[in-house]
Design a protein around this motif. Structure first.
Motif, PDB file in Angstrom:
ATOM      1  N   GLN A  17      53.125-127.351   6.723  1.00 15.42           N
ATOM      2  CA  GLN A  17      53.903-126.163   6.381  1.00 15.42           C
ATOM      3  C   GLN A  17      54.981-125.919   7.437  1.00 15.42           C
ATOM      4  O   GLN A  17      54.958-126.473   8.536  1.00 15.42           O
ATOM      5  N   ALA A  18      55.920-125.060   7.084  1.00 16.57           N
ATOM      6  CA  ALA A  18      56.969-124.663   8.018  1.00 16.57           C
ATOM      7  C   ALA A  18      56.569-123.369   8.722  1.00 16.57           C
ATOM      8  O   ALA A  18      55.885-122.519   8.142  1.00 16.57           O
ATOM      9  N   VAL A  19      57.000-123.243   9.976  1.00 13.10           N
ATOM     10  CA  VAL A  19      56.705-122.030  10.738  1.00 13.10           C
ATOM     11  C   VAL A  19      57.915-121.708  11.609  1.00 13.10           C
ATOM     12  O   VAL A  19      58.637-122.622  12.040  1.00 13.10           O
ATOM     13  N   ALA A  20      58.153-120.426  11.819  1.00 11.25           N
ATOM     14  CA  ALA A  20      59.311-120.001  12.612  1.00 11.25           C
ATOM     15  C   ALA A  20      58.902-118.897  13.579  1.00 11.25           C
ATOM     16  O   ALA A  20      58.082-118.039  13.250  1.00 11.25           O
ATOM     17  N   GLY A  85      48.665-131.109  16.295  1.00 11.71           N
ATOM     18  CA  GLY A  85      48.967-131.150  17.727  1.00 11.71           C
ATOM     19  C   GLY A  85      49.972-130.116  18.189  1.00 11.71           C
ATOM     20  O   GLY A  85      50.216-129.981  19.385  1.00 11.71           O
ATOM     21  N   ASP A  86      50.555-129.382  17.259  1.00 12.00           N
ATOM     22  CA  ASP A  86      51.513-128.337  17.625  1.00 12.00           C
ATOM     23  C   ASP A  86      50.811-127.042  18.015  1.00 12.00           C
ATOM     24  O   ASP A  86      51.475-126.104  18.479  1.00 12.00           O
ATOM     25  N   SER A  87      49.507-126.971  17.842  1.00 10.87           N
ATOM     26  CA  SER A  87      48.765-125.761  18.211  1.00 10.87           C
ATOM     27  C   SER A  87      48.929-125.522  19.704  1.00 10.87           C
ATOM     28  O   SER A  87      48.582-126.391  20.521  1.00 10.87           O
ATOM     29  N   ALA A  88      49.466-124.372  20.057  1.00  8.28           N
ATOM     30  CA  ALA A  88      49.770-124.063  21.453  1.00  8.28           C
ATOM     31  C   ALA A  88      50.324-122.637  21.513  1.00  8.28           C
ATOM     32  O   ALA A  88      50.473-121.977  20.494  1.00  8.28           O
ATOM     33  N   MET A  89      50.640-122.200  22.739  1.00  9.02           N
ATOM     34  CA  MET A  89      51.357-120.945  22.936  1.00  9.02           C
ATOM     35  C   MET A  89      52.834-121.287  23.062  1.00  9.02           C
ATOM     36  O   MET A  89      53.213-122.177  23.831  1.00  9.02           O
ATOM     37  N   ARG A 110      51.000-117.306  19.717  1.00 14.22           N
ATOM     38  CA  ARG A 110      49.889-118.261  19.692  1.00 14.22           C
ATOM     39  C   ARG A 110      49.858-118.906  18.319  1.00 14.22           C
ATOM     40  O   ARG A 110      49.581-118.237  17.330  1.00 14.22           O
ATOM     41  N   LEU A 111      50.170-120.198  18.245  1.00 17.16           N
ATOM     42  CA  LEU A 111      50.186-120.933  16.977  1.00 17.16           C
ATOM     43  C   LEU A 111      48.923-121.761  16.835  1.00 17.16           C
ATOM     44  O   LEU A 111      48.558-122.512  17.755  1.00 17.16           O
ATOM     45  N   THR A 112      48.286-121.627  15.695  1.00 14.48           N
ATOM     46  CA  THR A 112      47.142-122.467  15.348  1.00 14.48           C
ATOM     47  C   THR A 112      47.468-123.176  14.051  1.00 14.48           C
ATOM     48  O   THR A 112      47.764-122.528  13.039  1.00 14.48           O
TER      49      THR A 112
END
Lengths: 114, 112
Positions: A17-20, A85-89, A110-112
């Protein structure tokens, strides 16, 4: 006291999915940074803007990440498609272009990715 | 290769004692070195900056030293308090493009 505003505070998204993320720096700060921070590590610079121009995006995974700061004020960082692997702050910071570079940070997003 | 090293293990200190954190770097020539505090789930907060031509800088209970020969900075908190418990990050500025290079941080725990 002036602050760097970031939103959202937390984001859960499915992979692909896309996230911004959005950031509004301290008024008058010409330099804006986007960092990624993994738990237990220091911030890693993704992109640095000077006004509306990109100064450094050498660590930005350009196949999926993009960043813009169209009017030299607020900024958006986008990931498409998101990977586990993009899960991070994700931290935004700004600084005034003076003779040193004290950075003012926002609260972060905080992205999960699930 | 270029590196910034901070103690990866948590530092446990008894309340009232002085806490000393270390930041070592190799293959950099920083114009400035900065220390930040980071609480869980929040962004770093600036504490102190020291320039390459300064040996020591103080702010209330905080003291930073900078030895460009040893390539090391020490960060001291005197009369430590449980509220000082946090992760402390050092960052250096190579003077070229207003960009900070960060260490991984040291977690400080002050026990009552």
């Amino acid at each position: 006291e002036a602050e760097v505003a970031q939103s959202p505070r937390y984001k859960i998204t499915e992979k692909s999915q896309a996230v911004a993320f959005w950031c509004d720096p301290i008024s008058g700060h010409a330099t804006l940074y986007w960092y990624r921070q993994i738990l237990g590590q220091g911030p890693e610079l993704l992109v640095q803007f000077q006004d509306e121009s990109v100064v450094d995006d050498s660590q930005l995974p350009k196949d999926r990440f993009s960043a813009e700061r169209l009017k030299g004020v607020d900024s958006t960082l986008k990931i498409q498609p998101a990977e586990l692997g993009d899960s991070a702050m994700y931290l935004c910071a700004s600084s005034a272009q003076t003779d040193y570079t004290e950075a003012f940070f926002g609260q972060g997003t905080r992205l999960t990715v699930v | 290769s270029q590196k910034i090293e901070q103690n990866s293990e948590a530092l446990n200190i008894q309340e009232g004692k002085t806490a000393t954190l270390t930041c070592n770097y190799t293959n950099y020539s920083p114009a400035y070195l900065q220390w930040y505090r980071q609480d869980p789930g929040r962004g770093p907060v600036f504490l102190l900056l020291i320039r390459e031509n300064e040996k020591e800088k103080r702010k209330e209970r905080l003291k930073v030293t900078f030895d460009t020969t040893l390539k090391q900075s020490l960060f001291h908190i005197t009369a430590s308090q449980p509220a000082d418990s946090a992760t402390y990050l050092c960052a250096l500025d190579e003077r070229s493009n207003y960009q900070l290079i960060w260490g991984a941080g040291t977690k400080l725990i002050i026990k009552p």
